[in-house]
Design an enzyme around this catalytic site. Structure first.
Site, PDB file in Angstrom:
ATOM      1  N   LYS A  53     -94.772  31.350 -12.292  1.00  0.00           N
ATOM      2  CA  LYS A  53     -94.303  29.969 -12.107  1.00  0.00           C
ATOM      3  C   LYS A  53     -93.029  29.929 -11.277  1.00  0.00           C
ATOM      4  CE  LYS A  53     -97.559  29.709 -13.606  1.00  0.00           C
ATOM      5  NZ  LYS A  53     -98.608  30.510 -14.251  1.00  0.00           N
ATOM      6  N   GLY A 106    -109.951  38.788 -14.248  1.00  0.00           N
ATOM      7  CA  GLY A 106    -109.858  38.561 -15.691  1.00  0.00           C
ATOM      8  C   GLY A 106    -109.062  39.647 -16.381  1.00  0.00           C
ATOM      9  N   ASP A 166    -104.278  37.323 -27.009  1.00  0.00           N
ATOM     10  CA  ASP A 166    -105.320  37.673 -26.036  1.00  0.00           C
ATOM     11  C   ASP A 166    -106.372  38.645 -26.563  1.00  0.00           C
ATOM     12  OD1 ASP A 166    -103.969  36.052 -24.305  1.00  0.00           O
ATOM     13  OD2 ASP A 166    -103.567  37.588 -22.783  1.00  0.00           O
ATOM     14  N   HIS A 188     -93.037   2.798 -15.199  1.00  0.00           N
ATOM     15  CA  HIS A 188     -93.382   2.621 -13.782  1.00  0.00           C
ATOM     16  C   HIS A 188     -92.154   2.911 -12.919  1.00  0.00           C
ATOM     17  CE1 HIS A 188     -95.191   0.823 -10.234  1.00  0.00           C
ATOM     18  NE2 HIS A 188     -94.051   0.169 -10.026  1.00  0.00           N
TER      19      HIS A 188
HETATM   20  C1  LIG Z   1    -100.304  36.572 -13.839  1.00  0.00           C
HETATM   21  C2  LIG Z   1    -100.430  35.866 -15.158  1.00  0.00           C
HETATM   22  C3  LIG Z   1    -100.049  34.541 -15.269  1.00  0.00           C
HETATM   23  C4  LIG Z   1    -100.152  33.878 -16.485  1.00  0.00           C
HETATM   24  N1  LIG Z   1     -99.746  32.578 -16.547  1.00  0.00           N
HETATM   25  C5  LIG Z   1     -99.838  31.917 -17.727  1.00  0.00           C
HETATM   26  C6  LIG Z   1     -99.366  30.592 -17.835  1.00  0.00           C
HETATM   27  O1  LIG Z   1     -98.853  30.003 -16.879  1.00  0.00           O
HETATM   28  N2  LIG Z   1     -99.479  29.964 -19.025  1.00  0.00           N
HETATM   29  C7  LIG Z   1    -100.029  30.580 -20.112  1.00  0.00           C
HETATM   30  O2  LIG Z   1    -100.124  29.957 -21.166  1.00  0.00           O
HETATM   31  N3  LIG Z   1    -100.473  31.857 -20.042  1.00  0.00           N
HETATM   32  C8  LIG Z   1    -100.384  32.533 -18.885  1.00  0.00           C
HETATM   33  N4  LIG Z   1    -100.794  33.844 -18.822  1.00  0.00           N
HETATM   34  C9  LIG Z   1    -101.391  34.455 -20.030  1.00  0.00           C
HETATM   35  C10 LIG Z   1    -100.331  34.917 -21.032  1.00  0.00           C
HETATM   36  O3  LIG Z   1     -99.453  35.804 -20.405  1.00  0.00           O
HETATM   37  C11 LIG Z   1    -101.013  35.593 -22.222  1.00  0.00           C
HETATM   38  O4  LIG Z   1    -101.980  34.730 -22.768  1.00  0.00           O
HETATM   39  C12 LIG Z   1    -100.032  35.952 -23.311  1.00  0.00           C
HETATM   40  O5  LIG Z   1     -99.033  36.819 -22.830  1.00  0.00           O
HETATM   41  C13 LIG Z   1    -100.777  36.611 -24.480  1.00  0.00           C
HETATM   42  O6  LIG Z   1     -99.885  36.951 -25.496  1.00  0.00           O
HETATM   43  P1  LIG Z   1    -100.207  38.181 -26.455  1.00  0.00           P
HETATM   44  O7  LIG Z   1     -99.091  38.215 -27.456  1.00  0.00           O
HETATM   45  O8  LIG Z   1    -101.585  38.101 -26.951  1.00  0.00           O
HETATM   46  O9  LIG Z   1    -100.164  39.474 -25.537  1.00  0.00           O
HETATM   47  P2  LIG Z   1     -99.067  40.086 -24.583  1.00  0.00           P
HETATM   48  O10 LIG Z   1     -98.151  39.080 -24.054  1.00  0.00           O
HETATM   49  O11 LIG Z   1     -99.820  40.935 -23.616  1.00  0.00           O
HETATM   50  O12 LIG Z   1     -98.211  41.003 -25.547  1.00  0.00           O
HETATM   51  C14 LIG Z   1     -98.704  42.126 -26.182  1.00  0.00           C
HETATM   52  C15 LIG Z   1     -97.556  43.069 -26.399  1.00  0.00           C
HETATM   53  O13 LIG Z   1     -98.000  44.156 -27.209  1.00  0.00           O
HETATM   54  C16 LIG Z   1     -97.394  45.343 -26.762  1.00  0.00           C
HETATM   55  N5  LIG Z   1     -98.213  46.466 -27.202  1.00  0.00           N
HETATM   56  C17 LIG Z   1     -99.485  46.732 -26.833  1.00  0.00           C
HETATM   57  N6  LIG Z   1     -99.901  47.840 -27.467  1.00  0.00           N
HETATM   58  C18 LIG Z   1     -98.889  48.256 -28.242  1.00  0.00           C
HETATM   59  C19 LIG Z   1     -98.710  49.348 -29.115  1.00  0.00           C
HETATM   60  N7  LIG Z   1     -99.675  50.234 -29.336  1.00  0.00           N
HETATM   61  N8  LIG Z   1     -97.522  49.502 -29.744  1.00  0.00           N
HETATM   62  C20 LIG Z   1     -96.514  48.614 -29.531  1.00  0.00           C
HETATM   63  N9  LIG Z   1     -96.625  47.571 -28.704  1.00  0.00           N
HETATM   64  C21 LIG Z   1     -97.802  47.394 -28.071  1.00  0.00           C
HETATM   65  C22 LIG Z   1     -97.334  45.178 -25.255  1.00  0.00           C
HETATM   66  O14 LIG Z   1     -96.342  46.009 -24.676  1.00  0.00           O
HETATM   67  C23 LIG Z   1     -97.039  43.689 -25.118  1.00  0.00           C
HETATM   68  O15 LIG Z   1     -95.653  43.447 -25.005  1.00  0.00           O
HETATM   69  C24 LIG Z   1    -100.665  34.549 -17.626  1.00  0.00           C
HETATM   70  C25 LIG Z   1    -101.041  35.888 -17.532  1.00  0.00           C
HETATM   71  C26 LIG Z   1    -100.921  36.544 -16.316  1.00  0.00           C
HETATM   72  C27 LIG Z   1    -101.304  37.983 -16.239  1.00  0.00           C
END
Ligand SMILES: Cc1cc2nc3c(=O)[nH]c(=O)nc-3n(C[C@H](O)[C@H](O)[C@H](O)COP(=O)(O)OP(=O)(O)OC[C@H]3O[C@@H](n4cnc5c(N)ncnc54)[C@H](O)[C@@H]3O)c2cc1C
Length: 453
Positions: A48, A258, A298, A430
């Site tokens: 962003k 994806g 995710d 408006h």
């Molecule tokens: C280019 C891009 C743009 C995006 N833009 C948007 C947007 O504008 N708006 C929006 O809503 N979403 C956006 N997203 C999606 C968003 O980033 C994800 O949906 C979100 O980060 C998911 O959160 P999460 O907690 O599931 O996973 P993540 O944010 O991936 O966090 C998981 C964490 O777990 C840690 N981890 C993994 N395995 C281990 C382990 N074994 N031990 C310890 N730590 C571990 C990782 O290091 C990571 O920090 C975007 C994604 C990308 C790639």
């Protein structure tokens, strides 16, 4: 024994930790990289920031059209990156401070689920009455397509210190069209390759069509309904070959096909957790099949969005605290694509609504009739879909500059199961773009003001 051990400190994991600590639960939060995860460091925030820089570039270019002397003299990627990293840095510091200020045990290191109630990190075992899996996702590629050199994912693209002359983007979904938007504004010759018949294929068909029109007008090239076959690169360029035999060459190839769940070798299967193609299966209360183990973000099938992760994380904290929170309606999660033009949607597309409810009615309010949109020089529309039986709005779909900011009201209408008659009497300021939302509801309620019946 802690109340909750959370594996992963991204949107889902840290939201769970913050809410749980608020509720007086003892929490361990384990993160192997940076607190904040993908969204803060490699996702939402950096993209962003680039999109804002792109908007400023376009504004500089377009100033002359409205009598403001300005010229676009190019992009200094070092400065753009400084700006982007500054935003990330401030938010990162704030988040670290927030977690520190709470009673959360923050553990740095890579964790593994070693028992249904225990995670091991750096040889130390953390036991929890509840475990929350929140390990997030990674950028996928296509089998045989190696990420190296000129072939990159969003992770590498966000670190680039130069503006390429040309780029191919494999994938016309959210991430693909956002990068296309940034790069086009930065002066790059962009070509998107999408296997499905339209760009942004998950959106309502009218939105996909409007997006294609807008991109064509911006000079963003795209080929839809075409299948990628192979790619090769040398020190000058990358060339992709489509199944039709057609080739396209550019400075680089962004693979945006994806994101896959980051769940491999983390002990999930070993502990008997039900999985599907790497995703963790969770019920509507985000519980896995193993008692006491939850999953958020995710790694759970559905929209991969940061605010979904936040909501799921908070939900699980409340569930564990015994507050019995209301389940989250997946379709009630707002979706925004921050390209130019922006796309924002909630609920069902018209086709999905027809399939689910049979008799539905759709209304499109054209932004051409909206004062603020005219001032901004944007086109687009707000499309409302309602059930004919009871008038409840089951989908809102928008395209146009800045329409992402309009999703708030759309998500209230959808989630509160509102009707056009509920919304039409509410006054919209408006001239705002939000007024277009009010006009759309007025028209659907049979009393259009700045619209034809
Ligand atoms: C280019 C891009 C743009 C995006 N833009 C948007 C947007 O504008 N708006 C929006 O809503 N979403 C956006 N997203 C999606 C968003 O980033 C994800 O949906 C979100 O980060 C998911 O959160 P999460 O907690 O599931 O996973 P993540 O944010 O991936 O966090 C998981 C964490 O777990 C840690 N981890 C993994 N395995 C281990 C382990 N074994 N031990 C310890 N730590 C571990 C990782 O290091 C990571 O920090 C975007 C994604 C990308 C790639």
């Amino acid at each position: 024994m802690h109340d909750i051990v959370i594996l992963g400190g991204g949107s889902g994991g840290y939201a769970c930790a913050l809410r749980a600590s608020q509720l007086g639960l003892s929490v361990v939060l384990i993160e192997q990289d940076k607190l904040g995860g993908t969204c803060l460091h490699r996702g939402c925030i950096p993209t962003k920031a680039l999109l804002h820089a792109a908007e400023v570039a376009d504004t500089a270019r377009e100033g002359e059209h409205i009598g403001v002397h300005s010229t676009f003299n190019g992009i200094d990627m070092t400065k753009v990156n400084e700006y982007k990293d500054g935003v990330i840095g401030r938010l990162y510091k704030g988040l670290q401070g927030l977690v520190k200020s709470r009673d959360i045990t923050y553990v740095e290191g890579s964790g593994k689920l070693v028992a249904p109630n225990a995670v091991e990190v750096n040889g130390q075992r953390y036991e929890g009455k509840n475990i929350v899996l929140a390990t997030g996702s990674f950028a996928r590629s296509i089998p045989g397509l190696e990420i190296s050199g000129r072939i990159m994912t969003s992770d590498q693209a966000l670190l680039m210190d130069y503006v390429p002359q040309s780029a191919i983007i494999l994938g016309g979904g959210v991430i693909g069209v956002e990068f296309a938007s940034v790069w086009k504004s930065f002066g790059v010759d962009v070509t998107i390759i999408e296997g499905l018949p339209t760009l942004v294929p998950a959106e309502d068909a009218a939105v996909s069509k409007a997006m294609e029109r807008a991109y064509r007008k911006r000079g963003i090239n795209f080929k839809t309904g075409v299948r990628f076959q192979s790619a090769s690169q040398d020190d000058k360029s990358v060339t992709i070959t489509l199944e039709s035999g057609e080739t396209v060459s550019a400075d680089l190839l962004l693979v945006a096909v994806g994101r896959g769940p980051r769940t491999e070798n983390l002990g999930y299967e070993d502990q008997g957790i039900s999985m599907d193609r790497g995703f963790v299966l969770a019920n509507e209360r985000l519980a896995t099949n193993v008692p006491g183990v939850f999953a958020v973000g995710d790694i759970v099938p559905g929209f991969q969005l940061a605010h979904r992760g936040f909501q799921q994380g908070m939900f699980v904290a409340e569930e564990i605290a015994g507050l019995a929170p209301a389940t989250i309606d997946e379709l009630g999660i707002p979706r925004v694509t921050y390209s130019e033009p922006e796309i924002a949607s909630i609920g069902l597309t018209e086709a999905q609504a027809k399939e689910k409810y049979g008799d539905v009615e759709a209304y499109e309010y054209n932004l051409g009739g909206n004062g603020k949109s005219q001032i901004l020089g944007t086109t687009g529309f707000i499309k409302l879909i309602r059930k004919k039986s009871d008038g409840i709005v089951v989908g809102v779909h928008m395209i146009g500059a800045r329409v992402g900011e309009l999703i708030g009201e759309a998500q209230l209408v959808y989630n509160w199961e509102g009707t056009a008659e509920d919304l039409a009497p509410l006054v919209h300021a408006h001239p705002t773009q939000n007024e277009a939302m009010g006009e759309a509801f007025m028209a659907l309620a049979g009393k259009p003001l700045h619209a034809h019946a």
